[in-house]
Design an enzyme around this catalytic site. Structure first.
Site, PDB file in Angstrom:
ATOM      1  N   GLU A 185      -7.859 -24.644 -16.134  1.00  0.00           N
ATOM      2  CA  GLU A 185      -9.042 -25.449 -16.438  1.00  0.00           C
ATOM      3  C   GLU A 185      -9.991 -24.678 -17.362  1.00  0.00           C
ATOM      4  O   GLU A 185     -10.494 -25.223 -18.339  1.00  0.00           O
ATOM      5  CB  GLU A 185      -9.751 -25.838 -15.144  1.00  0.00           C
ATOM      6  N   SER A 206     -15.113 -28.954  -4.641  1.00  0.00           N
ATOM      7  CA  SER A 206     -16.477 -28.673  -4.161  1.00  0.00           C
ATOM      8  C   SER A 206     -16.825 -29.504  -2.933  1.00  0.00           C
ATOM      9  O   SER A 206     -16.384 -30.645  -2.790  1.00  0.00           O
ATOM     10  CB  SER A 206     -17.502 -28.996  -5.253  1.00  0.00           C
ATOM     11  N   SER A 258     -15.492 -35.484 -10.234  1.00  0.00           N
ATOM     12  CA  SER A 258     -15.552 -36.229 -11.495  1.00  0.00           C
ATOM     13  C   SER A 258     -14.446 -37.281 -11.532  1.00  0.00           C
ATOM     14  O   SER A 258     -13.293 -36.987 -11.201  1.00  0.00           O
ATOM     15  CB  SER A 258     -15.369 -35.290 -12.695  1.00  0.00           C
ATOM     16  N   GLN A 283     -10.440 -33.883  -9.070  1.00  0.00           N
ATOM     17  CA  GLN A 283     -10.418 -32.566  -8.432  1.00  0.00           C
ATOM     18  C   GLN A 283     -11.321 -32.546  -7.201  1.00  0.00           C
ATOM     19  O   GLN A 283     -12.545 -32.620  -7.325  1.00  0.00           O
ATOM     20  CB  GLN A 283     -10.897 -31.517  -9.431  1.00  0.00           C
ATOM     21  N   GLY A 284     -10.734 -32.449  -6.025  1.00  0.00           N
ATOM     22  CA  GLY A 284     -11.504 -32.419  -4.781  1.00  0.00           C
ATOM     23  C   GLY A 284     -11.627 -30.991  -4.274  1.00  0.00           C
ATOM     24  O   GLY A 284     -10.967 -30.616  -3.299  1.00  0.00           O
TER      25      GLY A 284
HETATM   26  C1  LIG Z   1     -19.914 -31.240 -15.294  1.00  0.00           C
HETATM   27  C2  LIG Z   1     -19.446 -30.851 -13.908  1.00  0.00           C
HETATM   28  C3  LIG Z   1     -18.288 -31.424 -13.392  1.00  0.00           C
HETATM   29  C4  LIG Z   1     -17.853 -31.067 -12.124  1.00  0.00           C
HETATM   30  N1  LIG Z   1     -16.718 -31.667 -11.644  1.00  0.00           N
HETATM   31  C5  LIG Z   1     -16.244 -31.291 -10.446  1.00  0.00           C
HETATM   32  C6  LIG Z   1     -15.025 -31.873  -9.942  1.00  0.00           C
HETATM   33  O1  LIG Z   1     -14.407 -32.742 -10.572  1.00  0.00           O
HETATM   34  N2  LIG Z   1     -14.572 -31.459  -8.741  1.00  0.00           N
HETATM   35  C7  LIG Z   1     -15.211 -30.507  -8.007  1.00  0.00           C
HETATM   36  O2  LIG Z   1     -14.700 -30.150  -6.947  1.00  0.00           O
HETATM   37  N3  LIG Z   1     -16.392 -29.960  -8.435  1.00  0.00           N
HETATM   38  C8  LIG Z   1     -16.913 -30.328  -9.636  1.00  0.00           C
HETATM   39  N4  LIG Z   1     -18.096 -29.783 -10.093  1.00  0.00           N
HETATM   40  C9  LIG Z   1     -18.860 -28.930  -9.190  1.00  0.00           C
HETATM   41  C10 LIG Z   1     -18.912 -27.486  -9.605  1.00  0.00           C
HETATM   42  O3  LIG Z   1     -17.665 -26.873  -9.536  1.00  0.00           O
HETATM   43  C11 LIG Z   1     -19.962 -26.841  -8.721  1.00  0.00           C
HETATM   44  O4  LIG Z   1     -21.188 -27.383  -9.148  1.00  0.00           O
HETATM   45  C12 LIG Z   1     -19.975 -25.374  -8.801  1.00  0.00           C
HETATM   46  O5  LIG Z   1     -18.882 -24.864  -8.069  1.00  0.00           O
HETATM   47  C13 LIG Z   1     -21.283 -24.788  -8.299  1.00  0.00           C
HETATM   48  O6  LIG Z   1     -21.535 -25.231  -7.002  1.00  0.00           O
HETATM   49  P1  LIG Z   1     -22.957 -25.850  -6.588  1.00  0.00           P
HETATM   50  O7  LIG Z   1     -23.316 -26.923  -7.564  1.00  0.00           O
HETATM   51  O8  LIG Z   1     -22.901 -26.189  -5.137  1.00  0.00           O
HETATM   52  O9  LIG Z   1     -24.004 -24.690  -6.850  1.00  0.00           O
HETATM   53  P2  LIG Z   1     -24.402 -23.494  -5.874  1.00  0.00           P
HETATM   54  O10 LIG Z   1     -23.183 -22.795  -5.397  1.00  0.00           O
HETATM   55  O11 LIG Z   1     -25.357 -24.010  -4.847  1.00  0.00           O
HETATM   56  O12 LIG Z   1     -25.170 -22.559  -6.889  1.00  0.00           O
HETATM   57  C14 LIG Z   1     -26.484 -22.896  -7.362  1.00  0.00           C
HETATM   58  C15 LIG Z   1     -27.004 -21.736  -8.174  1.00  0.00           C
HETATM   59  O13 LIG Z   1     -27.097 -20.557  -7.342  1.00  0.00           O
HETATM   60  C16 LIG Z   1     -26.356 -19.491  -7.933  1.00  0.00           C
HETATM   61  N5  LIG Z   1     -25.711 -18.715  -6.869  1.00  0.00           N
HETATM   62  C17 LIG Z   1     -24.854 -19.185  -5.940  1.00  0.00           C
HETATM   63  N6  LIG Z   1     -24.480 -18.196  -5.112  1.00  0.00           N
HETATM   64  C18 LIG Z   1     -25.110 -17.072  -5.531  1.00  0.00           C
HETATM   65  C19 LIG Z   1     -25.123 -15.722  -5.083  1.00  0.00           C
HETATM   66  N7  LIG Z   1     -24.412 -15.333  -4.021  1.00  0.00           N
HETATM   67  N8  LIG Z   1     -25.882 -14.846  -5.763  1.00  0.00           N
HETATM   68  C20 LIG Z   1     -26.611 -15.232  -6.831  1.00  0.00           C
HETATM   69  N9  LIG Z   1     -26.642 -16.498  -7.304  1.00  0.00           N
HETATM   70  C21 LIG Z   1     -25.896 -17.408  -6.668  1.00  0.00           C
HETATM   71  C22 LIG Z   1     -25.328 -20.135  -8.848  1.00  0.00           C
HETATM   72  O14 LIG Z   1     -24.959 -19.271  -9.910  1.00  0.00           O
HETATM   73  C23 LIG Z   1     -26.101 -21.349  -9.360  1.00  0.00           C
HETATM   74  O15 LIG Z   1     -26.922 -21.005 -10.447  1.00  0.00           O
HETATM   75  C24 LIG Z   1     -18.573 -30.126 -11.348  1.00  0.00           C
HETATM   76  C25 LIG Z   1     -19.743 -29.558 -11.870  1.00  0.00           C
HETATM   77  C26 LIG Z   1     -20.173 -29.914 -13.124  1.00  0.00           C
HETATM   78  C27 LIG Z   1     -21.443 -29.288 -13.656  1.00  0.00           C
END
Ligand SMILES: Cc1cc2nc3c(=O)[nH]c(=O)nc-3n(C[C@H](O)[C@H](O)[C@H](O)COP(=O)(O)OP(=O)(O)OC[C@H]3O[C@@H](n4cnc5c(N)ncnc54)[C@H](O)[C@@H]3O)c2cc1C
Length: 203
Positions: A151, A36, A68, A33-34
């Site tokens: 999902e 993020s 992933s 899944q591309g």
């Molecule tokens: C096990 C796992 C597998 C994954 N696999 C994939 C994959 O295969 N493909 C893929 O594309 N992605 C994948 N991801 C990524 C996942 O979808 C992202 O981590 C997720 O979208 C959150 O983005 P981020 O990590 O950039 O966090 P951020 O968006 O930076 O958020 C960090 C923290 O800030 C909080 N936050 C963010 N914005 C706000 C706001 N406006 N107000 C208040 N709080 C806020 C969030 O709730 C979080 O606690 C995976 C993640 C995990 C944990």
């Protein structure tokens, strides 16, 4: 099985379903899944990976992160920006990108636990056939909501099944060793059973 496959089943053309679903069901082809990007996580619609139409292909450049199983995947369900001038949720398209296409570079990320399940995926002028787009051009956000609904619904189905099996085994063991007569134990197992059944209905 959990996101790309059901999305293709729900949103793909007959040709796309015939091409992509049988290998998924046989386990012959793996999808990643591309979605993020470094600057598009919770705010996924902020994604910047760009796809420019060139005849029958899109030329895709950008970066994905937290992908992933990218290292072993054959295909990537890829979100790209096809209209940079549209409001951010409206200029996105959903593409199926072959992971062996020229211009795709996968760099595994090592977690503190030592696993390399996640990767960064760099895209440098990757040519993706326009026929690999699922849904209409710029309608990718709606298709993405379909993907994420599947999902969220099915991601933990294995764990729910495992919990129910373990509970059945516990109840069988309690009946075998005489603990079943203990009303406190029976109440606790009954409560867990109700919770797992509710979880199953939600799934
Ligand atoms: C096990 C796992 C597998 C994954 N696999 C994939 C994959 O295969 N493909 C893929 O594309 N992605 C994948 N991801 C990524 C996942 O979808 C992202 O981590 C997720 O979208 C959150 O983005 P981020 O990590 O950039 O966090 P951020 O968006 O930076 O958020 C960090 C923290 O800030 C909080 N936050 C963010 N914005 C706000 C706001 N406006 N107000 C208040 N709080 C806020 C969030 O709730 C979080 O606690 C995976 C993640 C995990 C944990």
């Amino acid at each position: 099985l959990l996101h790309a496959g059901p999305t293709v089943a729900a949103e793909g053309t007959a040709g796309q379903r015939a091409r992509w679903l049988p290998p998924v069901l046989r386990g012959d082809e793996i999808w990643c899944q591309g979605f993020s990007e470094p600057e598009a996580g919770s705010d996924l619609a902020a994604l910047r990976t760009r796809a420019v139409r060139d005849g029958d292909t899109y030329v895709v450049s950008g970066q994905k992160i937290w992908t992933s199983h990218a290292e072993v995947a054959d295909w990537c369900e890829l979100l790209v920006r096809t209209d940079p001038d549209a409001p951010k949720h409206r200029g996105i398209s959903w593409l199926a990108m072959p992971m062996d296409a020229p211009g795709v570079t996968v760099r595994p990320l090592r977690t503190p636990a030592g696993s390399t399940e996640f990767a960064e995926v760099f895209l440098d002028e990757v040519r993706v056939p326009a026929g690999n787009r699922v849904g209409a051009e710029n309608d990718g956000w709606r298709v993405t909501m379909v993907t994420l609904s599947f999902e969220r619904g099915t991601a933990f189905v294995g764990e729910v099944v495992a919990c129910r099996r373990t509970l059945d085994a516990l109840a069988a063991e309690a009946r075998r060793n005489g603990r079943w007569d203990d009303p406190v134990l029976r109440r606790r197992l009954g409560r867990l059973n109700a919770e797992f059944r509710a979880l199953w209905r939600l799934t």
